[in-house]
Scaffold this motif. Sequence first.
Motif, PDB file in Angstrom:
ATOM      1  N   THR A 274     -13.836  -1.312  10.573  1.00 23.64           N
ATOM      2  CA  THR A 274     -12.635  -2.147  10.648  1.00 23.64           C
ATOM      3  C   THR A 274     -11.401  -1.287  10.401  1.00 23.64           C
ATOM      4  O   THR A 274     -11.388  -0.475   9.484  1.00 23.64           O
ATOM      5  N   GLY A 275     -10.370  -1.468  11.224  1.00 22.63           N
ATOM      6  CA  GLY A 275      -9.117  -0.733  11.041  1.00 22.63           C
ATOM      7  C   GLY A 275      -8.072  -1.265  12.011  1.00 22.63           C
ATOM      8  O   GLY A 275      -8.421  -1.922  12.997  1.00 22.63           O
ATOM      9  N   THR A 276      -6.815  -0.982  11.742  1.00 21.80           N
ATOM     10  CA  THR A 276      -5.725  -1.533  12.554  1.00 21.80           C
ATOM     11  C   THR A 276      -5.823  -1.153  14.032  1.00 21.80           C
ATOM     12  O   THR A 276      -5.584  -1.982  14.903  1.00 21.80           O
TER      13      THR A 276
ATOM     14  N   GLU B 203     -16.790   5.501   4.088  1.00 21.58           N
ATOM     15  CA  GLU B 203     -16.110   4.889   5.237  1.00 21.58           C
ATOM     16  C   GLU B 203     -16.237   5.779   6.458  1.00 21.58           C
ATOM     17  O   GLU B 203     -16.756   6.879   6.385  1.00 21.58           O
TER      18      GLU B 203
ATOM     19  N   TYR C  67      -6.317  13.381   5.831  1.00 25.63           N
ATOM     20  CA  TYR C  67      -6.637  13.655   7.229  1.00 25.63           C
ATOM     21  C   TYR C  67      -6.806  15.151   7.470  1.00 25.63           C
ATOM     22  O   TYR C  67      -7.655  15.563   8.254  1.00 25.63           O
TER      23      TYR C  67
ATOM     24  N   LEU D 256     -10.292   4.139   1.198  1.00 26.39           N
ATOM     25  CA  LEU D 256      -8.987   3.560   1.528  1.00 26.39           C
ATOM     26  C   LEU D 256      -9.140   2.034   1.636  1.00 26.39           C
ATOM     27  O   LEU D 256      -9.977   1.561   2.406  1.00 26.39           O
TER      28      LEU D 256
ATOM     29  N   GLY E 117     -14.254   7.756   9.392  1.00 25.61           N
ATOM     30  CA  GLY E 117     -13.012   8.310   9.963  1.00 25.61           C
ATOM     31  C   GLY E 117     -11.765   7.561   9.531  1.00 25.61           C
ATOM     32  O   GLY E 117     -11.282   7.732   8.419  1.00 25.61           O
ATOM     33  N   THR E 118     -11.264   6.700  10.400  1.00 24.64           N
ATOM     34  CA  THR E 118     -10.050   5.932  10.112  1.00 24.64           C
ATOM     35  C   THR E 118     -10.376   4.462   9.876  1.00 24.64           C
ATOM     36  O   THR E 118      -9.508   3.599  10.026  1.00 24.64           O
ATOM     37  N   MET E 119     -11.630   4.174   9.523  1.00 23.67           N
ATOM     38  CA  MET E 119     -12.034   2.768   9.383  1.00 23.67           C
ATOM     39  C   MET E 119     -12.913   2.550   8.160  1.00 23.67           C
ATOM     40  O   MET E 119     -13.663   3.433   7.752  1.00 23.67           O
ATOM     41  N   ASN E 120     -12.850   1.339   7.636  1.00 23.08           N
ATOM     42  CA  ASN E 120     -13.821   0.910   6.631  1.00 23.08           C
ATOM     43  C   ASN E 120     -15.080   0.448   7.368  1.00 23.08           C
ATOM     44  O   ASN E 120     -15.061   0.268   8.579  1.00 23.08           O
TER      45      ASN E 120
ATOM     46  N   ARG F  49     -14.687  13.975   2.190  1.00 24.00           N
ATOM     47  CA  ARG F  49     -13.305  13.542   2.433  1.00 24.00           C
ATOM     48  C   ARG F  49     -12.542  13.367   1.137  1.00 24.00           C
ATOM     49  O   ARG F  49     -11.390  13.770   1.011  1.00 24.00           O
TER      50      ARG F  49
ATOM     51  N   GLY G   6      -8.559  -0.881   3.267  1.00 21.84           N
ATOM     52  CA  GLY G   6      -8.015  -1.305   4.560  1.00 21.84           C
ATOM     53  C   GLY G   6      -7.585  -2.763   4.552  1.00 21.84           C
ATOM     54  O   GLY G   6      -8.207  -3.623   3.924  1.00 21.84           O
ATOM     55  N   ILE G   7      -6.515  -3.038   5.290  1.00 24.04           N
ATOM     56  CA  ILE G   7      -6.025  -4.406   5.410  1.00 24.04           C
ATOM     57  C   ILE G   7      -6.931  -5.187   6.373  1.00 24.04           C
ATOM     58  O   ILE G   7      -7.158  -6.380   6.195  1.00 24.04           O
ATOM     59  N   THR G   8      -7.494  -4.495   7.347  1.00 27.11           N
ATOM     60  CA  THR G   8      -8.459  -5.151   8.231  1.00 27.11           C
ATOM     61  C   THR G   8      -9.748  -5.457   7.458  1.00 27.11           C
ATOM     62  O   THR G   8     -10.374  -6.503   7.659  1.00 27.11           O
ATOM     63  N   ARG G   9     -10.121  -4.564   6.540  1.00 28.08           N
ATOM     64  CA  ARG G   9     -11.288  -4.806   5.671  1.00 28.08           C
ATOM     65  C   ARG G   9     -11.053  -6.067   4.837  1.00 28.08           C
ATOM     66  O   ARG G   9     -11.896  -6.967   4.793  1.00 28.08           O
TER      67      ARG G   9
ATOM     68  N   ARG H 262       0.834  -1.210   0.000  1.00 28.81           N
ATOM     69  CA  ARG H 262       0.000   0.000   0.000  1.00 28.81           C
ATOM     70  C   ARG H 262       0.868   1.259   0.000  1.00 28.81           C
ATOM     71  O   ARG H 262       0.473   2.277  -0.563  1.00 28.81           O
TER      72      ARG H 262
END
Length: 354
Positions: free
Chosen positions: A298-300, A230, A199, A254, A232-235, A184, A256-259, A92
Amino acid sequence: MNISITKTTNPKQKPDQNDLGFGQYFTDHMFIMDYTEGKGWHDPRIVPYAPLELDPSCMVLHYGQAIFEGLKAYKTSKGEILLFRPEKNMERVNSSNDRLVIPRIDVDFGVKAIKELVKVDVDWIPDAPGTSLYIRPFIIATDPYLGVRPSNTYKFIIILSPVGAYYKEGINPVKIYVESNYVRAVKGGLGYAKTVANYASSLKAQVEAKHSGYTQVLWLDGIEKKYIEEVGTMNVFFKIDGEIITPSLEGSILPGITRMSTIELLKKSGIPVTERRISIEELYAAHAAGKLDEAFGTGTAAVISPIGEFNWNENSITVNEGKIGPVASKVYETITGIQSGDMEDAFGWTQKVL
Ligand SMILES: *Cc1c(COP(=O)(O)O)cnc(C)c1O
């Protein structure tokens, strides 16, 4: 490339493991590598953590040519140190780099740099339940020049921060403000890249949402303000009438790897996930019909963050009585289980540092 290591002669006192919070403390060392046009990336080194010296005219300060990543190192109960899919973060990095005309970094070398730095500061990895070492790789443009063009010099830096358990007092669903004024990202813009500018553009909405008592903002598409993007900082994921749905990646979201991990995990357990456009009207209609079973981010940082309430144009709805649902619970237990080494990693997602 060989990474040179200069150890600090003046190690810091480590913070109290029970009061780490997020991103407040930094370890004793950092990784730095330079890029010079014609020479490529060079001089990778681990050095004592210290302020950077930058020319006031350096390009990142004026035009925001910068990208970043976020991942974590976890200490298992056996004392092993694990990373979760670090190659995905480095892939990424290159996707973000391409968008901002920053030269690519070899994925394997980037993962090696992360591992070497984590090894040097291994004593900083907390081991209380839920704690971890947050890893922040980033790249900045450093040409001392005020003209608008891509820089010819860059720095790739990695810093480390011990962080506390995200859910110290149990998992509490968050309240989300659906943003219909600010946007955003738009397709063709920076939304799919992990850039600092995304951001910067989100702060105003975040401050206003916080002021009204909401934790984060749910972004709608930048053109029609109709489709869900999405949080904020999460999917974001929804369970509607038994089906798991997440907005499809169409350039402004974005990836996301957690996504990605959530989708792979659910598919493997026989629960299909539909990636498609979903409008905020559809979400509210599903709720009105009693069919909105779950919503979660979902997010790190949090891994999974259940959503208990949405407010869209002063119209509030509550999801699953404000409690975490079974799908969010299962994904949370499985991903955190794999990260902490307590569950078998059937996917081969983790990489051992030590
Ligand atoms: C980093 C980020 C995410 C989550 O990505 P992960 O790889 O799962 O941590 C989601 N949305 C935005 C805007 C992000 O910057």
